[in-house]
Design an enzyme around this catalytic site. Structure first.
Site, PDB file in Angstrom:
ATOM      1  CB  THR A 117      -0.904   0.010   1.250  1.00  0.00           C
ATOM      2  OG1 THR A 117      -1.900  -1.007   1.107  1.00  0.00           O
ATOM      3  CG2 THR A 117      -1.595   1.353   1.424  1.00  0.00           C
ATOM      4  CG  HIS A 814      -4.173 -44.034  21.940  1.00  0.00           C
ATOM      5  ND1 HIS A 814      -4.392 -45.388  21.882  1.00  0.00           N
ATOM      6  CD2 HIS A 814      -3.097 -43.783  21.164  1.00  0.00           C
ATOM      7  CE1 HIS A 814      -3.493 -45.939  21.089  1.00  0.00           C
ATOM      8  NE2 HIS A 814      -2.694 -44.987  20.626  1.00  0.00           N
TER       9      HIS A 814
END
Length: 856
Positions: A117, A814
């Site tokens: 810009t 797990h």
């Protein structure tokens, strides 16, 4: 000739290909009557003319593209259009010249700051030069890298350029219409600083910060504002040191900004990241708006009031999305499970009321539990086992007045629990586990045999019959496999009893849980290791994984390897990474992961074989039982035999914890095989392009598709959504229906050691290996595995790991269970472990204290 200049008033949202994302938004905001400074856009046609012949491949692509765009002549017609359009804004009027790419300000990728810009540009030739530099900024290294990370083809991107009258800002900044940190919707967050907004956008200043919700200012925080960017007469900007005390916005201006943000969000129907400015006359201007792409999407509300959602994906170790068919399968499974408590829904395909989908992931609605007395007592205890980091998050929710107790009676809970226990035959199964262990274990085997019989589908079954069968077995899966859990719970309950009777803390008894029998996951891992010791090593040391896959699928591996691998996949080929999603290929379909693991095993200099480690774990477990029993004897002679009995049962049953999931995944794999046949049928009807596409439909849509039609466009859209969600890096554990991520409200500090949840005792120091995807990963013996989470597809890596660090999980998740069985120190629930630890660092994992220390 195509138009190269369009005024904002001529642009609408459908013109993205011509004007890019930024200009399309400005045109739409202008049409909506919002206060946008006037301007115009130089369309992508102008870029196309200048970029003709630009190559889009090669190592120096970005540098060549930039040089071409900066040096190539601007066509006369394009230059004339720029000069004329600029004059239309006024005589030498200061303008902002901004890039507007076709892949910019999109719903899934904002591209904020990726192109350049230029502010306070004055004069026609200065505008032409700024346009040229905007074109070149499409090819900065950062813009190229951003496109690649978001899966966007360079060749498909074009650049338009916005030219907009500058606002001579007294104060400017940015505003998010939802809190970008906590995710809370409708809470505006405003950063403001004197001068142009570039100081805030670029991060050059510590701005004032404001938070607003429903017109109430929740926070006013003054920044130091030591720098301001101001326009210079004649063009350009300067940075000015300032020391402005107090706040740069009045309460009236803050509320006005929040109201403007609400209008913008209402127009787009989604939270927006905006840029704004207030000029010297006090007029408020909107200079930009784009979607906030980092917010996690919210579930569709089905009930009034604030809701609490818990991530199924996080607790299962599957951070990525599930396919639509995978989601559909879990809805049916949840409906069958709800039936155990007497709440089976009339529409099985719609799923149980407590299960919802957002971001292509599964969520449990925990609101009733959070707002009830029994739920508040049980939730923290349950979460401690599976997802410990969520415990403190949920407990803080108990203090939120919006989630006050609404269900104080325990009777509904007790009635549901009684129905569940009765349908599960809980008392009978617990009694059998206590008194007849051989029969209890035999019952788990019988459950597997019954499941195998139910999963068989005749080869002559029609597609409609296959769908009937899929719905039937999915609905019956949970009631069948959950019948194993009373035996498992008995084992763990006796473990706790032994701790109480002996006075030995549970943490000191963890060796009892090492090398447990009857665990299908550890049995699988050990069998894979033994397989590596039996097969011919030559090809695995010489060929790449793709070559190994090709040789295996063509039957060209050495005879023993070919036969043994086929036998392994016949037993375990239904497993895979992210295996809870039946839309994901199994190892039997894509054996590359398993062949790669075997290659890793055969290429390393082995230390102590896992089989010996496992046998050593059994010896340590027996020694620990003897020690605990001896401690119990000191408290009373009768206690010792009771403790031995209890811990003996624990060792018989605790390994069964993995069995229900093993059976669940076997069910999903069988349904997947059957649905692939349905997919082939739909390909023959011209509904789909490939059989695999069926997993991007749900069960209801698949049945409707048997009548014909064309669903290829829908599948393509679903695949794009799935791939986009795969790139999402952050998934909340807990999410509120207003968008708030409660965990973000109290992020842990980053100093000192990293704390998590103790999962497997022991201390190890070694080299960290951060692994985000187990497929193709290589772990040297003794390296410490650092990962987001795990499911059984990860566990072959555990055999060579010296330790484990996981971002997710609790003591019974797990990864923690398998780590304990293998005797490797582990800490789970470690915030942002894969970002805070890098591969190659030496770290110390203290699995008993739950800490990870990075060696400096």
């Amino acid at each position: 000739m195509k138009t190269t200049v369009l005024d904002f008033s001529e642009i609408d949202a459908g013109m993205l290909a011509e004007v890019g994302g930024k200009a399309a938004n400005l045109g739409e905001l202008t049409a909506a009557g919002l206060p946008v400074p006037p301007g115009w856009v130089l369309t992508t046609e102008a870029y196309r003319q200048v970029a003709q012949g630009l190559l889009t491949s090669g190592d120096d692509l970005a540098e060549r593209a930039r040089r071409h765009l900066l040096e190539a002549p601007v066509p006369d017609a394009v230059q004339e259009a720029i000069v004329k359009a600029y004059a239309g804004l006024g005589d030498d009027v200061p303008v902002a010249v901004r890039s507007s790419a076709t892949a910019e300000d999109l719903p899934f990728a904002s591209f904020a700051g990726q192109q350049d810009t230029f502010l306070n540009v004055v004069g026609a030739q200065a505008v032409v030069e700024a346009v040229r530099r905007c074109w070149a900024s499409l090819w900065t290294d950062r813009a190229v890298a951003y496109r690649e990370s978001n899966g966007i083809d360079h060749a498909a991107v074009r650049l338009a350029v916005v030219v907009q009258r500058m606002v001579d800002a007294r104060v400017a900044g940015v505003m998010f219409t939802a809190n970008p940190v906590t995710g809370r919707r409708r809470e505006s967050v405003i950063d403001a600083s004197p001068g142009l907004g570039e100081a805030v956008v670029s991060g050059a200043v510590n701005p004032d910060r404001f938070r607003v919700f429903d017109g109430e200012i929740l926070e006013r925080h003054a920044g130091d504002k030591r720098l301001a960017i101001r326009s210079l007469p004649g063009g350009g900007t300067e940075r000015v040191e300032t020391a402005e005390p107090g706040l740069c916005l009045t309460d009236r201006e803050v509320r006005g900004l929040a109201a403007l943000g609400a209008r913008v969000e209402a127009h787009y129907g989604a939270p927006q990241d905006t840029e704004w400015a207030i000029d010297g006359h006090g007029t408020l201007w909107l200079t930009q708006a784009r979607p906030i792409t980092t917010l996690y999407p919210l579930p569709e509300p089905t009930r009034p009031g604030l809701r609490v959602y818990f991530s199924v994906n996080v607790v299962q170790g599957v951070m990525g999305p599930l396919t639509p068919m995978g989601q559909s399968a879990f809805k049916v499974i949840s409906a069958g499970g709800a039936g155990l408590a007497g709440h089976r829904p009339a529409d099985l395909l719609g799923g149980a009321g407590f299960l919802t989908v957002s971001g292509e992931r599964l969520w449990l609605d925990l609101t009733t539990a959070v707002r009830s007395r029994p739920g508040r007592a049980l939730l923290p205890r349950v979460l401690t086992l599976g997802e410990a980091r969520a415990v403190s998050v949920v407990e803080r929710l108990f203090e939120d007045p919006r989630l006050s107790q609404a269900h104080t009676s325990v009777r509904p809970f007790l009635r549901g629990l009684a129905r569940f226990a009765r349908n599960l035959r809980l008392p009978q199964r617990v009694l059998k586990a206590l008194t007849r262990p051989d029969q209890a274990l035999a019952a788990t085997v019988t459950t597997g045999e019954r499941l195998d019989a139910r999963l068989r589908v005749p080869g002559s079954a029609t597609p409609a019959q296959r769908l009937d069968h899929a719905e039937r077995v999915l609905a019956g899966t949970f009631p069948l496999i959950i019948s194993i859990m009373p035996t498992v719970v008995t084992g763990y309950g006796l473990f706790a009893l032994a701790s109480k009777l002996s006075g030995v803390p549970v943490a000191e008894m963890s060796d009892v849980l090492r090398s447990l029998p009857h665990n299908p996951t550890t049995e699988m891992d050990l069998e894979l290791w033994r397989l590596a010791t039996r097969i011919e090593p030559g090809p695995f040391r010489e060929l790449s994984v793709p070559e190994l896959v090709e040789h295996y699928q063509e039957g060209r591996l050495p005879p023993l390897a070919q036969r043994e691998i086929a036998a392994f996949l016949d037993e375990y080929g239904h497993r895979g990474v992210a295996e809870i999603d039946l839309g994901v290929p199994r190892w039997s379909e894509e054996p590359g992961h398993i062949l790669g693991v075997l290659a890793n095993y055969l290429r390393m200099d082995t230390g102590v074989p896992p089989s010996e480690q496992f046998a050593d774990g059994v010896r340590q477990a027996r020694a620990t039982i003897a020690h605990v029993a001896a401690r119990a004897r000191r408290r009373g002679r009768w206690r010792a035999p009771v403790v031995r009995f209890a811990l003996g049962r624990t060792r018989r049953y605790a390994g069964l914890r993995e069995l229900p999931k093993f059976y669940l995944v076997k069910t999903l794999a069988a349904v997947r095989r059957s649905l692939l046949v349905v997919g082939e049928h739909l390909v023959g009807l011209g509904v789909l392009d490939s059989a695999q596409d069926v997993f991007f439909l749900d069960l209801r849509e698949t049945r409707a598709a048997l009548a014909g039609g064309d669903l290829r466009a829908l599948v393509a859209e679903r695949r794009a959504t799935y791939e986009r969600e795969r790139r999402r890096r952050h998934v909340p554990r807990v999410l509120l229906s207003d968008g708030t991520e409660p965990e973000a409200l109290s992020q842990p500090g980053g100093d000192g050691g990293i704390a998590g949840t103790p999962a497997s005792p022991g201390t190890v120091t070694g080299v960290a290996r951060v692994v985000l995807d187990p497929i193709g990963a290589h772990l040297e013996p003794g390296e410490i595995l650092v990962c987001p989470s795990t499911d059984p597809g990860w566990t072959p890596l555990f055999l060579t790991a010296g330790g484990l660090v996981m971002e997710m999980g609790g003591a019974m998740s797990h990864g923690a269970v398998v780590a304990r069985e293998y005797g490797i120190p582990a800490v789970v629930g470690v915030p942002d472990a894969t970002h805070r630890i890098t591969s190659g660092q030496r770290i110390t994992v203290n699995g008993a204290a739950g800490t990870v220390t990075i060696d400096e």
